[in-house]
Design a protein around this motif. Structure first.
Motif, PDB file in Angstrom:
ATOM      1  N   PHE A  73     -74.615  20.362 -70.026  1.00 31.25           N
ATOM      2  CA  PHE A  73     -75.159  21.710 -69.999  1.00 31.25           C
ATOM      3  C   PHE A  73     -74.458  22.598 -71.028  1.00 31.25           C
ATOM      4  CE2 PHE A  73     -76.111  19.859 -65.965  1.00 31.25           C
ATOM      5  CZ  PHE A  73     -77.353  20.361 -65.632  1.00 31.25           C
ATOM      6  N   ALA A  74     -75.198  23.577 -71.519  1.00 37.97           N
ATOM      7  CA  ALA A  74     -74.647  24.565 -72.447  1.00 37.97           C
ATOM      8  C   ALA A  74     -75.101  25.953 -72.017  1.00 37.97           C
ATOM      9  CB  ALA A  74     -75.103  24.284 -73.874  1.00 37.97           C
ATOM     10  N   ASP A  75     -74.154  26.874 -71.940  1.00 34.40           N
ATOM     11  CA  ASP A  75     -74.478  28.276 -71.682  1.00 34.40           C
ATOM     12  C   ASP A  75     -74.669  28.961 -73.020  1.00 34.40           C
ATOM     13  OD1 ASP A  75     -74.298  28.194 -68.893  1.00 34.40           O
ATOM     14  OD2 ASP A  75     -72.137  28.499 -68.944  1.00 34.40           O
ATOM     15  N   PHE A  80     -72.832  28.453 -79.118  1.00 32.99           N
ATOM     16  CA  PHE A  80     -73.106  28.714 -77.705  1.00 32.99           C
ATOM     17  C   PHE A  80     -71.904  29.434 -77.105  1.00 32.99           C
ATOM     18  CE2 PHE A  80     -75.492  24.959 -78.915  1.00 32.99           C
ATOM     19  CZ  PHE A  80     -76.757  25.267 -78.440  1.00 32.99           C
ATOM     20  N   ARG A  81     -72.075  29.956 -75.912  1.00 28.88           N
ATOM     21  CA  ARG A  81     -70.940  30.548 -75.200  1.00 28.88           C
ATOM     22  C   ARG A  81     -69.976  29.445 -74.776  1.00 28.88           C
ATOM     23  NH1 ARG A  81     -70.392  35.323 -71.088  1.00 28.88           N
ATOM     24  NH2 ARG A  81     -71.553  36.234 -72.751  1.00 28.88           N
ATOM     25  N   SER A  82     -70.534  28.389 -74.190  1.00 32.80           N
ATOM     26  CA  SER A  82     -69.724  27.231 -73.826  1.00 32.80           C
ATOM     27  C   SER A  82     -70.631  26.022 -73.646  1.00 32.80           C
ATOM     28  CB  SER A  82     -68.943  27.485 -72.535  1.00 32.80           C
ATOM     29  OG  SER A  82     -69.816  27.599 -71.436  1.00 32.80           O
ATOM     30  N   VAL A  83     -70.056  24.847 -73.875  1.00 32.38           N
ATOM     31  CA  VAL A  83     -70.797  23.595 -73.738  1.00 32.38           C
ATOM     32  C   VAL A  83     -69.961  22.650 -72.874  1.00 32.38           C
ATOM     33  CG1 VAL A  83     -71.826  21.637 -74.949  1.00 32.38           C
ATOM     34  CG2 VAL A  83     -71.874  23.916 -75.993  1.00 32.38           C
ATOM     35  N   ALA A  84     -70.622  22.010 -71.916  1.00 31.10           N
ATOM     36  CA  ALA A  84     -69.980  21.055 -71.006  1.00 31.10           C
ATOM     37  C   ALA A  84     -68.829  21.693 -70.235  1.00 31.10           C
ATOM     38  CB  ALA A  84     -69.517  19.816 -71.756  1.00 31.10           C
ATOM     39  N   GLU A  85     -68.978  22.957 -69.888  1.00 32.29           N
ATOM     40  CA  GLU A  85     -67.961  23.674 -69.126  1.00 32.29           C
ATOM     41  C   GLU A  85     -68.484  24.172 -67.785  1.00 32.29           C
ATOM     42  OE1 GLU A  85     -64.496  24.598 -70.209  1.00 32.29           O
ATOM     43  OE2 GLU A  85     -65.090  22.708 -71.140  1.00 32.29           O
ATOM     44  N   ASN A  86     -69.780  24.391 -67.662  1.00 27.52           N
ATOM     45  CA  ASN A  86     -70.336  24.936 -66.434  1.00 27.52           C
ATOM     46  C   ASN A  86     -71.699  24.310 -66.170  1.00 27.52           C
ATOM     47  OD1 ASN A  86     -70.844  26.544 -64.193  1.00 27.52           O
ATOM     48  ND2 ASN A  86     -71.717  28.181 -65.416  1.00 27.52           N
ATOM     49  N   PRO A  87     -71.803  23.235 -65.440  1.00 29.17           N
ATOM     50  CA  PRO A  87     -70.699  22.487 -64.832  1.00 29.17           C
ATOM     51  C   PRO A  87     -69.916  21.725 -65.887  1.00 29.17           C
ATOM     52  CG  PRO A  87     -72.770  21.389 -64.368  1.00 29.17           C
ATOM     53  CD  PRO A  87     -73.104  22.654 -65.102  1.00 29.17           C
ATOM     54  N   GLU A  88     -68.723  21.372 -65.516  1.00 29.89           N
ATOM     55  CA  GLU A  88     -67.754  20.834 -66.474  1.00 29.89           C
ATOM     56  C   GLU A  88     -67.779  19.312 -66.574  1.00 29.89           C
ATOM     57  OE1 GLU A  88     -66.209  21.160 -62.479  1.00 29.89           O
ATOM     58  OE2 GLU A  88     -66.994  22.685 -63.778  1.00 29.89           O
ATOM     59  N   TYR A  89     -68.957  18.755 -66.642  1.00 31.81           N
ATOM     60  CA  TYR A  89     -69.044  17.306 -66.772  1.00 31.81           C
ATOM     61  C   TYR A  89     -70.130  16.914 -67.761  1.00 31.81           C
ATOM     62  CZ  TYR A  89     -72.833  17.962 -63.399  1.00 31.81           C
ATOM     63  OH  TYR A  89     -73.968  18.395 -62.762  1.00 31.81           O
ATOM     64  N   VAL A  90     -69.960  15.694 -68.260  1.00 32.85           N
ATOM     65  CA  VAL A  90     -70.944  15.061 -69.137  1.00 32.85           C
ATOM     66  C   VAL A  90     -71.250  13.711 -68.494  1.00 32.85           C
ATOM     67  CG1 VAL A  90     -71.377  14.145 -71.445  1.00 32.85           C
ATOM     68  CG2 VAL A  90     -69.959  16.195 -71.167  1.00 32.85           C
ATOM     69  N   ILE A  91     -72.516  13.387 -68.373  1.00 34.54           N
ATOM     70  CA  ILE A  91     -72.910  12.132 -67.733  1.00 34.54           C
ATOM     71  C   ILE A  91     -73.518  11.206 -68.782  1.00 34.54           C
ATOM     72  CG2 ILE A  91     -74.457  11.043 -66.056  1.00 34.54           C
ATOM     73  CD1 ILE A  91     -74.364  13.694 -64.489  1.00 34.54           C
ATOM     74  N   GLY A 148     -67.181  17.287 -76.479  1.00 32.19           N
ATOM     75  CA  GLY A 148     -66.013  17.951 -75.909  1.00 32.19           C
ATOM     76  C   GLY A 148     -65.451  19.048 -76.791  1.00 32.19           C
ATOM     77  N   GLY A 149     -65.638  18.918 -78.091  1.00 29.01           N
ATOM     78  CA  GLY A 149     -65.210  19.963 -79.016  1.00 29.01           C
ATOM     79  C   GLY A 149     -63.704  20.064 -79.131  1.00 29.01           C
ATOM     80  N   PHE A 150     -63.262  21.172 -79.673  1.00 31.40           N
ATOM     81  CA  PHE A 150     -61.848  21.414 -79.903  1.00 31.40           C
ATOM     82  C   PHE A 150     -61.180  21.966 -78.653  1.00 31.40           C
ATOM     83  CE2 PHE A 150     -63.812  21.990 -84.124  1.00 31.40           C
ATOM     84  CZ  PHE A 150     -63.114  21.015 -84.805  1.00 31.40           C
ATOM     85  N   THR A 151     -59.920  21.676 -78.485  1.00 32.54           N
ATOM     86  CA  THR A 151     -59.141  22.261 -77.399  1.00 32.54           C
ATOM     87  C   THR A 151     -59.171  23.776 -77.559  1.00 32.54           C
ATOM     88  OG1 THR A 151     -57.715  20.331 -77.355  1.00 32.54           O
ATOM     89  CG2 THR A 151     -56.861  22.333 -76.319  1.00 32.54           C
ATOM     90  N   GLY A 152     -59.559  24.465 -76.521  1.00 32.98           N
ATOM     91  CA  GLY A 152     -59.585  25.925 -76.555  1.00 32.98           C
ATOM     92  C   GLY A 152     -60.876  26.525 -77.094  1.00 32.98           C
ATOM     93  N   MET A 197     -78.938  35.357 -69.638  1.00 33.62           N
ATOM     94  CA  MET A 197     -78.235  34.282 -70.306  1.00 33.62           C
ATOM     95  C   MET A 197     -78.902  32.974 -69.914  1.00 33.62           C
ATOM     96  SD  MET A 197     -74.192  33.330 -70.491  1.00 33.62           S
ATOM     97  CE  MET A 197     -74.016  32.911 -68.784  1.00 33.62           C
ATOM     98  N   ALA A 198     -79.199  32.173 -70.910  1.00 32.31           N
ATOM     99  CA  ALA A 198     -79.850  30.888 -70.673  1.00 32.31           C
ATOM    100  C   ALA A 198     -78.800  29.781 -70.592  1.00 32.31           C
ATOM    101  CB  ALA A 198     -80.837  30.583 -71.796  1.00 32.31           C
ATOM    102  N   THR A 199     -79.057  28.826 -69.708  1.00 39.72           N
ATOM    103  CA  THR A 199     -78.276  27.601 -69.627  1.00 39.72           C
ATOM    104  C   THR A 199     -79.236  26.449 -69.889  1.00 39.72           C
ATOM    105  OG1 THR A 199     -76.713  28.539 -68.043  1.00 39.72           O
ATOM    106  CG2 THR A 199     -76.866  26.133 -68.133  1.00 39.72           C
ATOM    107  N   TYR A 200     -78.832  25.559 -70.793  1.00 44.59           N
ATOM    108  CA  TYR A 200     -79.680  24.438 -71.168  1.00 44.59           C
ATOM    109  C   TYR A 200     -79.106  23.145 -70.622  1.00 44.59           C
ATOM    110  CZ  TYR A 200     -80.740  28.003 -74.609  1.00 44.59           C
ATOM    111  OH  TYR A 200     -81.058  29.187 -75.211  1.00 44.59           O
ATOM    112  N   GLU A 201     -79.986  22.263 -70.202  1.00 42.37           N
ATOM    113  CA  GLU A 201     -79.590  20.898 -69.899  1.00 42.37           C
ATOM    114  C   GLU A 201     -80.010  20.058 -71.095  1.00 42.37           C
ATOM    115  OE1 GLU A 201     -80.209  17.315 -66.646  1.00 42.37           O
ATOM    116  OE2 GLU A 201     -81.446  19.109 -66.516  1.00 42.37           O
ATOM    117  N   PHE A 202     -79.022  19.665 -71.883  1.00 44.35           N
ATOM    118  CA  PHE A 202     -79.291  18.816 -73.038  1.00 44.35           C
ATOM    119  C   PHE A 202     -79.288  17.354 -72.618  1.00 44.35           C
ATOM    120  CE2 PHE A 202     -77.512  22.380 -75.683  1.00 44.35           C
ATOM    121  CZ  PHE A 202     -78.673  22.634 -76.376  1.00 44.35           C
TER     122      PHE A 202
END
Length: 161
Positions: free
Chosen positions: A153-155, A119-130, A107-111, A68-73
């Motif tokens: 980051f995006a997984d 993507f699997r998840s965005v801005a969740e692991n780690p859970e911050y945006v700078i 941040g996307g939609f709640t849930g 599984m790739a994780t990207y730093e956007f």
């Protein structure tokens, strides 16, 4: 889906409109004239530009065949002084409002933090945006623009093989 198309998938999410999140492109009522993958050799001047780049790929391998790739956007934001009134403060406030719309879309939609299943998840692991703003003193006089970078980051979806 592959690591090669991750930037294009993120641009597709950022340029989506009519889904209940803020539109980013001016053609859809947003503040950004241009949202594109990668930075061109000669970026347009005097326009609002958002360039999507990828700084790193971290590939996690497990179970011998799964990865599984994780990207730093990195989003490079360029905002010209546009008020026409010579009031830099008004342009900085407009830039702040435009950045807020980008943050809401990231941040996307709640849930659902998958950016529409891209993507699997965005801005969740780690859970911050700078957001890092360039000091206006460095860019106002020579280029007559404000700049900032947004990093998150995006997984990716799991790859087998």
């Amino acid at each position: 889906m592959s690591t090669a198309d991750a930037v294009d998938r993120e641009v597709a999410w950022l340029t989506t409109s009519g889904d209940g999140l803020p539109a980013l492109l001016t053609s859809a009522g947003g503040p950004w004239g241009n949202v594109q993958a990668y930075q061109p050799r000669t970026p347009g001047r005097r326009g609002t530009n958002l360039f999507v780049l990828r700084r790193q790929i971290h590939e996690k391998r497990f179970a011998n065949v799964r990865r599984m790739a994780t990207y730093e956007f990195v989003l490079k934001l360029v905002w010209p002084l546009t008020s026409g009134q010579g009031i830099a403060e008004a342009d900085q406030r407009a830039f702040d409002a435009a950045v807020d719309k980008v943050l809401t879309r990231i941040g996307g939609f709640t849930g659902d933090k998958s950016h529409g299943g891209r993507f699997r998840s965005v801005a969740e692991n780690p859970e911050y945006v700078i957001v890092r703003f360039t000091d206006p003193e460095q860019t106002m006089p020579p280029e007559a623009e404000f700049r900032a970078e947004i990093t998150y980051f995006a997984d990716d979806i799991e790859i087998t093989g």
